[in-house]
Motif scaffolding. Structure first.
Motif, PDB file in Angstrom:
ATOM      1  N   LYS A   1     -25.982 -55.920 -25.644  1.00 26.69           N
ATOM      2  CA  LYS A   1     -24.576 -55.511 -25.646  1.00 26.69           C
ATOM      3  C   LYS A   1     -24.354 -54.122 -25.052  1.00 26.69           C
ATOM      4  O   LYS A   1     -23.259 -53.574 -25.143  1.00 26.69           O
ATOM      5  CB  LYS A   1     -23.965 -55.561 -27.053  1.00 26.69           C
ATOM      6  CG  LYS A   1     -24.081 -56.918 -27.715  1.00 26.69           C
ATOM      7  CD  LYS A   1     -23.298 -57.968 -26.997  1.00 26.69           C
ATOM      8  CE  LYS A   1     -23.377 -59.294 -27.745  1.00 26.69           C
ATOM      9  NZ  LYS A   1     -22.742 -60.370 -27.031  1.00 26.69           N
ATOM     10  N   VAL A   2     -25.399 -53.531 -24.449  1.00 28.39           N
ATOM     11  CA  VAL A   2     -25.261 -52.241 -23.774  1.00 28.39           C
ATOM     12  C   VAL A   2     -25.517 -52.419 -22.283  1.00 28.39           C
ATOM     13  O   VAL A   2     -24.694 -52.064 -21.464  1.00 28.39           O
ATOM     14  CB  VAL A   2     -26.209 -51.173 -24.374  1.00 28.39           C
ATOM     15  CG1 VAL A   2     -26.161 -49.892 -23.567  1.00 28.39           C
ATOM     16  CG2 VAL A   2     -25.833 -50.901 -25.823  1.00 28.39           C
ATOM     17  N   GLY A   3     -26.670 -52.957 -21.904  1.00 29.57           N
ATOM     18  CA  GLY A   3     -26.974 -53.193 -20.499  1.00 29.57           C
ATOM     19  C   GLY A   3     -28.420 -52.891 -20.168  1.00 29.57           C
ATOM     20  O   GLY A   3     -29.260 -52.671 -21.053  1.00 29.57           O
ATOM     21  N   LEU A   4     -28.714 -52.842 -18.872  1.00 28.91           N
ATOM     22  CA  LEU A   4     -30.055 -52.564 -18.372  1.00 28.91           C
ATOM     23  C   LEU A   4     -30.202 -51.067 -18.178  1.00 28.91           C
ATOM     24  O   LEU A   4     -29.492 -50.466 -17.362  1.00 28.91           O
ATOM     25  CB  LEU A   4     -30.285 -53.287 -17.038  1.00 28.91           C
ATOM     26  CG  LEU A   4     -31.583 -52.959 -16.310  1.00 28.91           C
ATOM     27  CD1 LEU A   4     -32.792 -53.465 -17.097  1.00 28.91           C
ATOM     28  CD2 LEU A   4     -31.574 -53.541 -14.907  1.00 28.91           C
ATOM     29  N   CYS A   5     -31.123 -50.450 -18.922  1.00 26.51           N
ATOM     30  CA  CYS A   5     -31.350 -49.006 -18.823  1.00 26.51           C
ATOM     31  C   CYS A   5     -32.076 -48.686 -17.523  1.00 26.51           C
ATOM     32  O   CYS A   5     -33.088 -49.299 -17.200  1.00 26.51           O
ATOM     33  CB  CYS A   5     -32.173 -48.520 -20.002  1.00 26.51           C
ATOM     34  SG  CYS A   5     -31.330 -48.687 -21.575  1.00 26.51           S
ATOM     35  N   ILE A   6     -31.549 -47.721 -16.804  1.00 30.62           N
ATOM     36  CA  ILE A   6     -32.162 -47.306 -15.544  1.00 30.62           C
ATOM     37  C   ILE A   6     -33.039 -46.081 -15.767  1.00 30.62           C
ATOM     38  O   ILE A   6     -34.240 -46.114 -15.539  1.00 30.62           O
ATOM     39  CB  ILE A   6     -31.086 -47.004 -14.475  1.00 30.62           C
ATOM     40  CG1 ILE A   6     -30.148 -48.204 -14.293  1.00 30.62           C
ATOM     41  CG2 ILE A   6     -31.729 -46.595 -13.162  1.00 30.62           C
ATOM     42  CD1 ILE A   6     -30.802 -49.456 -13.776  1.00 30.62           C
ATOM     43  N   CYS A   7     -32.457 -44.986 -16.227  1.00 28.01           N
ATOM     44  CA  CYS A   7     -33.225 -43.767 -16.495  1.00 28.01           C
ATOM     45  C   CYS A   7     -32.400 -42.833 -17.370  1.00 28.01           C
ATOM     46  O   CYS A   7     -31.193 -42.985 -17.502  1.00 28.01           O
ATOM     47  CB  CYS A   7     -33.623 -43.064 -15.204  1.00 28.01           C
ATOM     48  SG  CYS A   7     -32.226 -42.419 -14.274  1.00 28.01           S
ATOM     49  N   MET A   8     -33.087 -41.855 -17.959  1.00 35.26           N
ATOM     50  CA  MET A   8     -32.398 -40.869 -18.773  1.00 35.26           C
ATOM     51  C   MET A   8     -31.583 -39.956 -17.865  1.00 35.26           C
ATOM     52  O   MET A   8     -32.066 -39.519 -16.812  1.00 35.26           O
ATOM     53  CB  MET A   8     -33.403 -40.045 -19.575  1.00 35.26           C
ATOM     54  CG  MET A   8     -32.745 -39.153 -20.592  1.00 35.26           C
ATOM     55  SD  MET A   8     -33.916 -38.150 -21.484  1.00 35.26           S
ATOM     56  CE  MET A   8     -33.775 -36.648 -20.565  1.00 35.26           C
ATOM     57  N   TYR A   9     -30.348 -39.669 -18.273  1.00 32.43           N
ATOM     58  CA  TYR A   9     -29.472 -38.806 -17.489  1.00 32.43           C
ATOM     59  C   TYR A   9     -29.614 -37.347 -17.927  1.00 32.43           C
ATOM     60  O   TYR A   9     -29.844 -36.477 -17.110  1.00 32.43           O
ATOM     61  CB  TYR A   9     -28.026 -39.275 -17.629  1.00 32.43           C
ATOM     62  CG  TYR A   9     -27.039 -38.475 -16.828  1.00 32.43           C
ATOM     63  CD1 TYR A   9     -26.952 -38.640 -15.456  1.00 32.43           C
ATOM     64  CD2 TYR A   9     -26.194 -37.559 -17.440  1.00 32.43           C
ATOM     65  CE1 TYR A   9     -26.053 -37.906 -14.703  1.00 32.43           C
ATOM     66  CE2 TYR A   9     -25.295 -36.820 -16.701  1.00 32.43           C
ATOM     67  CZ  TYR A   9     -25.227 -36.995 -15.340  1.00 32.43           C
ATOM     68  OH  TYR A   9     -24.333 -36.260 -14.604  1.00 32.43           O
TER      69      TYR A   9
ATOM     70  N   MET B   1     -28.515 -43.639 -18.208  1.00 38.81           N
ATOM     71  CA  MET B   1     -27.766 -44.332 -17.171  1.00 38.81           C
ATOM     72  C   MET B   1     -28.062 -45.824 -17.300  1.00 38.81           C
ATOM     73  O   MET B   1     -29.225 -46.232 -17.312  1.00 38.81           O
ATOM     74  CB  MET B   1     -28.167 -43.847 -15.783  1.00 38.81           C
ATOM     75  CG  MET B   1     -27.321 -44.437 -14.684  1.00 38.81           C
ATOM     76  SD  MET B   1     -27.678 -43.736 -13.079  1.00 38.81           S
ATOM     77  CE  MET B   1     -27.166 -42.060 -13.328  1.00 38.81           C
ATOM     78  N   VAL B   2     -27.005 -46.630 -17.424  1.00 38.43           N
ATOM     79  CA  VAL B   2     -27.139 -48.050 -17.723  1.00 38.43           C
ATOM     80  C   VAL B   2     -26.388 -48.875 -16.688  1.00 38.43           C
ATOM     81  O   VAL B   2     -25.264 -48.533 -16.308  1.00 38.43           O
ATOM     82  CB  VAL B   2     -26.589 -48.349 -19.139  1.00 38.43           C
ATOM     83  CG1 VAL B   2     -26.590 -49.832 -19.435  1.00 38.43           C
ATOM     84  CG2 VAL B   2     -27.375 -47.593 -20.194  1.00 38.43           C
ATOM     85  N   PHE B   3     -27.006 -49.963 -16.253  1.00 43.89           N
ATOM     86  CA  PHE B   3     -26.353 -50.912 -15.357  1.00 43.89           C
ATOM     87  C   PHE B   3     -25.615 -51.933 -16.199  1.00 43.89           C
ATOM     88  O   PHE B   3     -26.225 -52.685 -16.958  1.00 43.89           O
ATOM     89  CB  PHE B   3     -27.387 -51.628 -14.474  1.00 43.89           C
ATOM     90  CG  PHE B   3     -26.826 -52.756 -13.662  1.00 43.89           C
ATOM     91  CD1 PHE B   3     -26.024 -52.513 -12.560  1.00 43.89           C
ATOM     92  CD2 PHE B   3     -27.098 -54.075 -13.993  1.00 43.89           C
ATOM     93  CE1 PHE B   3     -25.500 -53.559 -11.801  1.00 43.89           C
ATOM     94  CE2 PHE B   3     -26.589 -55.123 -13.242  1.00 43.89           C
ATOM     95  CZ  PHE B   3     -25.790 -54.858 -12.144  1.00 43.89           C
ATOM     96  N   ARG B   4     -24.291 -51.929 -16.095  1.00 41.77           N
ATOM     97  CA  ARG B   4     -23.454 -52.916 -16.784  1.00 41.77           C
ATOM     98  C   ARG B   4     -22.115 -53.004 -16.062  1.00 41.77           C
ATOM     99  O   ARG B   4     -21.165 -52.277 -16.382  1.00 41.77           O
ATOM    100  CB  ARG B   4     -23.239 -52.546 -18.245  1.00 41.77           C
ATOM    101  CG  ARG B   4     -22.510 -53.667 -18.987  1.00 41.77           C
ATOM    102  CD  ARG B   4     -22.364 -53.381 -20.448  1.00 41.77           C
ATOM    103  NE  ARG B   4     -21.745 -54.505 -21.119  1.00 41.77           N
ATOM    104  CZ  ARG B   4     -21.398 -54.506 -22.387  1.00 41.77           C
ATOM    105  NH1 ARG B   4     -21.621 -53.441 -23.132  1.00 41.77           N
ATOM    106  NH2 ARG B   4     -20.838 -55.560 -22.917  1.00 41.77           N
ATOM    107  N   PRO B   5     -22.028 -53.893 -15.073  1.00 41.78           N
ATOM    108  CA  PRO B   5     -20.767 -54.010 -14.341  1.00 41.78           C
ATOM    109  C   PRO B   5     -19.661 -54.598 -15.214  1.00 41.78           C
ATOM    110  O   PRO B   5     -19.936 -55.370 -16.119  1.00 41.78           O
ATOM    111  CB  PRO B   5     -21.112 -54.941 -13.173  1.00 41.78           C
ATOM    112  CG  PRO B   5     -22.337 -55.653 -13.594  1.00 41.78           C
ATOM    113  CD  PRO B   5     -23.046 -54.789 -14.582  1.00 41.78           C
ATOM    114  N   PHE B   6     -18.425 -54.214 -14.937  1.00 46.67           N
ATOM    115  CA  PHE B   6     -17.300 -54.713 -15.722  1.00 46.67           C
ATOM    116  C   PHE B   6     -16.740 -55.985 -15.093  1.00 46.67           C
ATOM    117  O   PHE B   6     -16.966 -56.275 -13.917  1.00 46.67           O
ATOM    118  CB  PHE B   6     -16.205 -53.650 -15.858  1.00 46.67           C
ATOM    119  CG  PHE B   6     -15.683 -53.135 -14.549  1.00 46.67           C
ATOM    120  CD1 PHE B   6     -14.653 -53.783 -13.879  1.00 46.67           C
ATOM    121  CD2 PHE B   6     -16.214 -51.980 -13.981  1.00 46.67           C
ATOM    122  CE1 PHE B   6     -14.166 -53.311 -12.680  1.00 46.67           C
ATOM    123  CE2 PHE B   6     -15.736 -51.499 -12.772  1.00 46.67           C
ATOM    124  CZ  PHE B   6     -14.711 -52.163 -12.122  1.00 46.67           C
TER     125      PHE B   6
END
Length: 196
Positions: A43-51, A77-82
């Motif tokens: 329910k958050v998304g795919l984590c890319i890296c710490m910002y 930073m999370v990948f989650r398109p709307f």
């Protein structure tokens, strides 16, 4: 497409990772990225890296193992398109049920056959979808760059392969993914980037 999410967690740093008997900011960042990067948080998304790192407590030595425990608060930073967002990807493969699209870092984008252009047909011999319009044919060949519109997110629970429960819109290989996106290519501007 990308969002910043604040996360609080306990980070453990083993004794062999200490430099000059101190814990540095880089140590914390490395442990956070090791734990979260390229992972899906439901329910958050795919984590890319710490910002960035917002807070870090003093380290406390754990009982028995010598690890230093640090409570941290950071933004990831999370990948989650709307829903409704248009993203660009590459056709990975075509099946009679639809088209699988991938980006450079995310492979679980599926466009069901019912969400393609009205005159699309599946060519069984070539294993591709073809859009026939005004005397022209446009092919959804693998490696074609396409624009897709996000329609829904799927957060399925893990289902065993021998289960009789199946989603009618997806093939077996997507049943065990922790995060997938259902998209559409049914309006002007969507589909092959070079077509428009």
């Amino acid at each position: 497409m990308f969002i910043l999410t604040t996360i609080s967690d306990l980070v453990q740093i083993p004794p062999h990772a200490f430099k000059d008997n101190q814990i540095t900011r880089n140590d914390l960042e490395d442990r956070i990225n090791e734990k979260y990067s390229n992972r899906v948080i439901p329910k958050v998304g795919l984590c890319i890296c710490m910002y960035d790192l917002l807070k870090a407590s003093d380290g406390l030595i754990g009982n028995g193992n010598g690890n230093v425990n640090v409570n941290v608060e950071f933004r990831m930073m999370v990948f989650r398109p709307f829903k409704g967002e248009v993203i660009t990807g590459i056709v990975h493969k075509c099946t009679p049920k639809g088209i699988y699209v991938t980006t450079q870092f995310f492979e679980n984008i599926f466009v069901p056959s019912g969400m393609l252009f009205e005159d699309c047909q599946y060519n069984e011999a070539e294993k591709v979808w073809v859009w026939k319009t005004e005397g022209e044919e446009f092919f959804f060949d693998p490696s074609v760059i396409v624009n897709v519109r996000v329609e829904a997110e799927k957060w399925p629970t893990l289902i065993q392969k021998n289960s009789s429960i199946k989603d009618s819109d997806e093939e077996d290989e997507t049943l065990n993914t922790s995060y997938s996106i259902q998209a559409a290519m049914d309006q002007a501007g969507l589909g092959g980037v070079e077509w428009w």
